[in-house]
Scaffold this motif. Structure first.
Motif, short mmCIF file in Angstrom:
data_model
loop_
_atom_site.label_atom_id
_atom_site.label_comp_id
_atom_site.label_asym_id
_atom_site.label_seq_id
_atom_site.Cartn_x
_atom_site.Cartn_y
_atom_site.Cartn_z
N LYS A 124 0.85 -1.19 0.00
CA LYS A 124 0.00 0.00 0.00
C LYS A 124 0.89 1.24 0.00
O LYS A 124 1.92 1.27 0.66
CB LYS A 124 -0.94 0.02 1.21
CG LYS A 124 -1.94 -1.13 1.23
CD LYS A 124 -2.82 -1.06 2.47
CE LYS A 124 -3.83 -2.21 2.50
NZ LYS A 124 -4.67 -2.17 3.73
N LYS A 148 1.97 4.83 1.07
CA LYS A 148 1.82 5.72 2.21
C LYS A 148 2.61 7.00 1.93
O LYS A 148 3.75 6.95 1.48
CB LYS A 148 2.35 5.04 3.48
CG LYS A 148 1.69 3.71 3.82
CD LYS A 148 0.22 3.85 4.18
CE LYS A 148 -0.38 2.51 4.57
NZ LYS A 148 -1.82 2.62 4.90
N GLN A 208 2.69 10.28 6.87
CA GLN A 208 1.41 9.62 7.17
C GLN A 208 1.58 8.65 8.34
O GLN A 208 2.59 7.97 8.47
CB GLN A 208 0.90 8.88 5.93
CG GLN A 208 -0.46 8.22 6.13
CD GLN A 208 -0.97 7.56 4.85
OE1 GLN A 208 -0.39 7.76 3.78
NE2 GLN A 208 -2.03 6.80 4.97
N ILE A 209 0.56 8.58 9.20
CA ILE A 209 0.54 7.69 10.38
C ILE A 209 -0.67 6.78 10.27
O ILE A 209 -1.77 7.23 9.92
CB ILE A 209 0.49 8.50 11.70
CG1 ILE A 209 1.72 9.41 11.82
CG2 ILE A 209 0.43 7.54 12.90
CD1 ILE A 209 1.68 10.34 13.02
N TRP A 210 -0.49 5.50 10.59
CA TRP A 210 -1.61 4.55 10.51
C TRP A 210 -1.43 3.43 11.53
O TRP A 210 -0.35 3.20 12.05
CB TRP A 210 -1.72 3.97 9.10
CG TRP A 210 -0.58 3.08 8.69
CD1 TRP A 210 -0.50 1.73 8.76
CD2 TRP A 210 0.67 3.53 8.15
NE1 TRP A 210 0.71 1.29 8.30
CE2 TRP A 210 1.44 2.37 7.89
CE3 TRP A 210 1.21 4.78 7.82
CZ2 TRP A 210 2.73 2.43 7.37
CZ3 TRP A 210 2.49 4.84 7.29
CH2 TRP A 210 3.23 3.69 7.07
N VAL A 211 -2.54 2.74 11.82
CA VAL A 211 -2.56 1.60 12.75
C VAL A 211 -2.58 0.32 11.93
O VAL A 211 -3.33 0.21 10.95
CB VAL A 211 -3.78 1.65 13.69
CG1 VAL A 211 -3.80 0.42 14.60
CG2 VAL A 211 -3.77 2.92 14.52
N ASP A 261 -3.49 -3.23 10.59
CA ASP A 261 -4.77 -3.95 10.57
C ASP A 261 -4.74 -5.19 11.44
O ASP A 261 -5.73 -5.54 12.09
CB ASP A 261 -5.12 -4.35 9.12
CG ASP A 261 -5.38 -3.12 8.24
OD1 ASP A 261 -5.77 -2.08 8.80
OD2 ASP A 261 -5.18 -3.21 7.01
N ARG A 266 -3.66 -3.93 16.45
CA ARG A 266 -4.17 -2.61 16.83
C ARG A 266 -3.31 -1.91 17.87
O ARG A 266 -3.56 -0.76 18.22
CB ARG A 266 -5.60 -2.76 17.37
CG ARG A 266 -6.60 -3.19 16.29
CD ARG A 266 -6.74 -2.11 15.25
NE ARG A 266 -7.64 -2.50 14.15
CZ ARG A 266 -7.95 -1.72 13.13
NH1 ARG A 266 -7.41 -0.52 13.06
NH2 ARG A 266 -8.75 -2.14 12.19
N VAL A 271 1.50 1.27 15.93
CA VAL A 271 1.29 2.45 15.10
C VAL A 271 2.52 2.63 14.23
O VAL A 271 3.66 2.56 14.70
CB VAL A 271 1.06 3.71 15.96
CG1 VAL A 271 0.97 4.94 15.07
CG2 VAL A 271 -0.20 3.56 16.79
N CYS A 272 2.29 2.87 12.93
CA CYS A 272 3.40 3.05 11.99
C CYS A 272 3.31 4.44 11.36
O CYS A 272 2.24 5.06 11.31
CB CYS A 272 3.35 1.98 10.90
SG CYS A 272 3.55 0.29 11.52
N SER A 273 4.45 4.89 10.89
CA SER A 273 4.50 6.18 10.21
C SER A 273 5.52 6.10 9.09
O SER A 273 6.45 5.30 9.12
CB SER A 273 4.88 7.30 11.19
OG SER A 273 6.19 7.08 11.70
N CYS A 277 7.58 1.63 13.03
CA CYS A 277 6.45 1.12 13.81
C CYS A 277 6.84 1.00 15.27
O CYS A 277 7.98 0.69 15.59
CB CYS A 277 6.00 -0.24 13.25
SG CYS A 277 5.39 -0.20 11.56
#
Length: 223
Positions: free
Chosen positions: A190, A192, A196-199, A201, A204, A207-209, A217
């Motif tokens: 994907k 990114k 950008q920061i995301w959790v 899937d 939970r 957290v990665c950036s 992460c």
């Protein structure tokens, strides 16, 4: 006991007796002479014509054979050698061998810089750090750990406009000279954007950036 012989006779001592002279025998004390069958952990009792054996307190058996009694207290393969005294197998300690020795924290182990010490019940092993893998030689101290070339194996998150450079224990995403790179990242197939920061899937608590082409992460859940 009288035994007839040609033209005469002789006296033979019964079992448990010794001769005094040609005609007399006296009781033999097997306990004091050491001519007994008692275990070293037994008490010898002299009797008329023989002896008896009884295990000492803290030992069980028939007197001829005595073993220490620990009432099953020795754990993790420990051996009972004396009453309430256990000899522990390697890697364990304590009166009952109930405590695992942490070789990693006790300073018994020095792993290679590319490996980390992992304690196991009764033992330990040196496990390759992230960014390294064993070369198949399986050295006990981790000397067989070697760098993983993430760039060659495509185990990296560098975006299409950056170039992967392998470094010891990891990799770096660099922008080719003379090119203005976005710093975006690829993660789990994907795209990114830089910053950008995301959790995750499937986790939970992580957290990665995306930071200048590198995915970072970390865990954030409190347990």
């Amino acid at each position: 006991m009288c035994v007839n012989t040609p033209g005469s006779f002789m006296c033979i001592c019964h079992t448990g007796y010794i001769r005094i002279d040609d005609y007399s025998c006296t009781e033999r004390d097997e306990c004091t002479t050491g001519l007994h069958s008692c275990d070293e952990n037994a008490i010898c009792f002299n009797t008329v014509g023989g002896h008896s054996c009884s295990c000492k307190p803290g030992y069980v058996g028939n007197g001829t054979v005595c073993r220490a009694l620990c009432d099953g207290l020795c754990q993790n393969g420990g051996s009972c050698v004396n009453p309430d005294t256990c000899i522990c197998q390697q890697g364990f300690t304590g009166k009952r061998c109930e405590t695992d020795i942490d070789e990693c924290t006790d300073g018994f182990v020095e792993c290679d810089s590319r490996a980390i010490c992992v304690n196991l019940p009764g033992w330990y092993h040196c496990e390759c750090r992230d960014g390294y893998h064993d070369n198949g030689m399986f050295s006990a101290n981790g000397e067989s750990c070697e760098d993983i070339d993430e760039c060659a194996t495509e185990r990296h998150s560098c975006a299409n406009d950056t170039v992967c450079f392998n470094v010891d224990g990891g990799y770096d995403c660099r922008c080719p000279h003379g090119k203005n790179c976005t710093g975006d990242c690829n993660h789990d197939n994907k795209h990114k954007h830089n910053g950008q920061i995301w959790v995750l899937d499937n986790d939970r608590c992580s957290v990665c950036s995306c930071q200048s082409g590198l995915v970072m992460c970390r865990g954030w859940c409190v347990t």
